[in-house]
Design an enzyme around this catalytic site. Structure first.
Site, PDB file in Angstrom:
ATOM      1  CB  CYS A 333      -0.959  -0.037   1.182  1.00 12.86           C
ATOM      2  SG  CYS A 333      -2.360   1.115   1.007  1.00 12.86           S
ATOM      3  CG  HIS A 453      -3.935  -3.478   3.332  1.00  9.76           C
ATOM      4  ND1 HIS A 453      -2.723  -3.146   3.875  1.00  9.76           N
ATOM      5  CD2 HIS A 453      -4.485  -2.316   2.894  1.00  9.76           C
ATOM      6  CE1 HIS A 453      -2.544  -1.834   3.782  1.00  9.76           C
ATOM      7  NE2 HIS A 453      -3.595  -1.312   3.177  1.00  9.76           N
TER       8      HIS A 453
END
Length: 514
Positions: A333, A453
């Site tokens: 991310c 994630h």
């Protein structure tokens, strides 16, 4: 409502731990139990099945209760951007106002309290009982007027309170007595005390229990030992556990950004017996970094500021040298965004006072923060076949697709350069676009970045990545540990410890359950 509230004498006293154990225990007894925390401050979050955002801690508690996470379990999530400002996530969506010094006057007693009451009504209508988690300490008298996470919630739900305190850190007796003294009329709601993280012979602690009950008139419900094999996802980076693998282990560095977020992405490594996590920060000697097998750049709540921090500390230059020498680097991310050529934020969406900054230059991508809404989506798909296992080393899995699933939570769009030689890491199928290319990687996964994630909870992908490190070191390959099974074992071990060391029948009585 039928239920109980767990409050603590301090942060990290064991509130989440106890709520999780009670949820698994009650669920196993056939009780439809719902975890609840009105307001959570944490940069660890996940995406629900319907594309909304909820705290990771409440998602874990829902999993323990054998439920899927829902936003009514955590209607308010505050995600710190810096010391004096947080992003507000209200009922799963970004609320376009910062949680700054005016937060308590303009938000909590209007939008916030309304959302909390709505969530509690829903839980009362659809569940047998609720286990509520408080935050910090209920004795913060400066916050009493506008707090919506401790005693006000106990009053709203009309439930009794158990007060948990951490014996391991010391001062627990003083913490309990002091907290009770500061509660005023709300003290009458506290019906029990739990001592948590006790090490040693419980018989030696018996005089302390007797003294506290005589001094306060509040019963001690039990003394919880330090429970091995029952670790659960934490709410802040203090919960990260470093150096677990021992001599000869793979050394995986983790950059500890000032704005680190979703560090629970690293939890699966705890189950790998030959992996050491090594924290990297501004004081890390370069010789430590050079000795690593790989470096992970985790998520960040402010990629611009954390990229600036990498440059100021000298870690940026050291990471580039590490990668040039053949070291493995993987970004998640915000870490993925920082691995690119540049980050651009013309409208200051990141709230960093910087409109642009050069990235690490490890991947041919540029990230732009614009006016687009925050991406929150659950995804699934497979690893790009270009990164499939080498059939000469692992013929039994050659050609077999490696499935992945996880979730994306981010601002900004990361765009590969035209004609980039790197390959997409994953091919995803989700509500955004079937067959969507996501992430980017070089041959052998030496340099890779992704928005996904939970990617390391995919055992086969984690195993592939770790075996690439082992192969570089000349070590024997190993199968990945089954993380889903380990998590279930942890929940069961925690529930068993609650049943063994606490007066469960007494707790059920306080909850209004037979």
């Amino acid at each position: 409502m039928k239920g109980i509230m767990i409050q603590g004498t301090s942060s990290d006293a064991g509130k989440s731990f106890l709520v999780t154990g009670l949820c698994r225990l009650l669920a196993d007894r056939g009780v439809r139990v719902c975890p609840f925390k009105s307001q959570n401050m944490s940069n660890n979050s996940c995406v629900t099945w319907d594309g909304l955002e909820v705290s990771r801690a409440q998602a874990v508690q829902a999993e323990a209760a054998r439920l899927r996470p829902e936003t009514f379990m955590n209607p308010i999530l505050l995600k710190p951007r810096r010391d004096t400002c947080s992003e507000i996530v209200l009922e799963g969506r970004v609320f376009e106002a910062p949680a700054d010094r005016d937060y308590y006057r303009t938000f909590t007693m209007s939008y916030g309290l309304s959302a909390v009451r709505h969530a509690l009504r829903h839980i009362a209508e659809h569940f047998d009982a609720v286990v509520i988690e408080g935050a910090g300490s209920p004795a913060e008298v400066n916050l009493n007027e506008t707090e919506i996470v401790n005693m006000r919630i106990a009053r709203e739900a009309d439930v009794h309170v158990l007060l948990v305190t951490d014996v391991d850190r010391g001062g627990s007796l003083a913490s309990v007595v002091g907290t009770l003294e500061l509660l005023g009329e709300d003290r009458q709601r506290v019906k029990g005390v739990v001592f948590n993280k006790f090490r040693g012979d419980p018989a030696l602690f018996a005089p302390a229990v007797e003294w506290l009950e005589a001094r306060t008139g509040v019963r001690v419900i039990g003394v919880m030992p330090w429970v091995e094999g029952a670790s659960i996802a934490g709410e802040d980076s203090l919960g990260l556990r470093w150096g677990r693998g021992g001599p000869g282990a793979l050394s995986v560095g983790v950059v500890r950004f000032p704005g680190i977020s979703n560090f629970t992405d690293l939890d699966p490594f705890e189950h790998e017996p030959d992996v050491d996590l090594v924290g990297l920060d501004s004081g890390t000697p370069l010789k430590v970094l050079r000795s690593l097998d790989a470096v992970i750049l985790p998520g960040s709540k402010n990629s611009m500021r954390d990229m600036s921090w990498l440059r100021e500390t000298g870690l940026a230059e050291a990471l580039r040298a590490f990668a040039d020498a053949g070291g493995f680097v993987l970004g998640l991310c915000g870490g993925y965004q920082m691995m690119g050529r540049r980050l651009e934020d013309p409208d200051l969406r990141e709230n960093s006072e910087m409109r642009g900054i050069d990235g690490l230059g490890l991947l041919p991508v540029v990230t732009r923060f614009g006016a687009e809404v925050k991406t929150t989506v659950c995804v699934s798909g497979a690893l790009n076949p270009k990164f499939a296992p080498n059939p000469n080393r692992n013929s039994n899995t050659a050609g077999v697709p490696i499935p992945v699933k996880g979730y994306e939570i981010h601002f900004g769009r990361t765009i590969p350069d035209a004609g980039a030689s790197c390959k997409p890491l994953f091919i995803l199928e989700d509500g955004m676009k079937d067959g969507r290319a996501e992430g980017l990687g070089t041959e052998g996964l030496q340099i890779a970045g992704t928005y996904l994630h939970g990617v390391f909870e995919n055992d086969r992908f984690r195993g592939l990545w770790l075996n690439a490190l082992r192969h570089t070191r000349g070590l024997e390959e190993r199968p990945a540990v089954n993380t889903a099974s380990r998590k279930e074992q942890a929940y069961d071990a925690l529930a068993a410890a609650v049943e063994r060391h606490l007066d469960v029948n007494g707790i059920l009585g306080l909850m209004g359950l037979s």
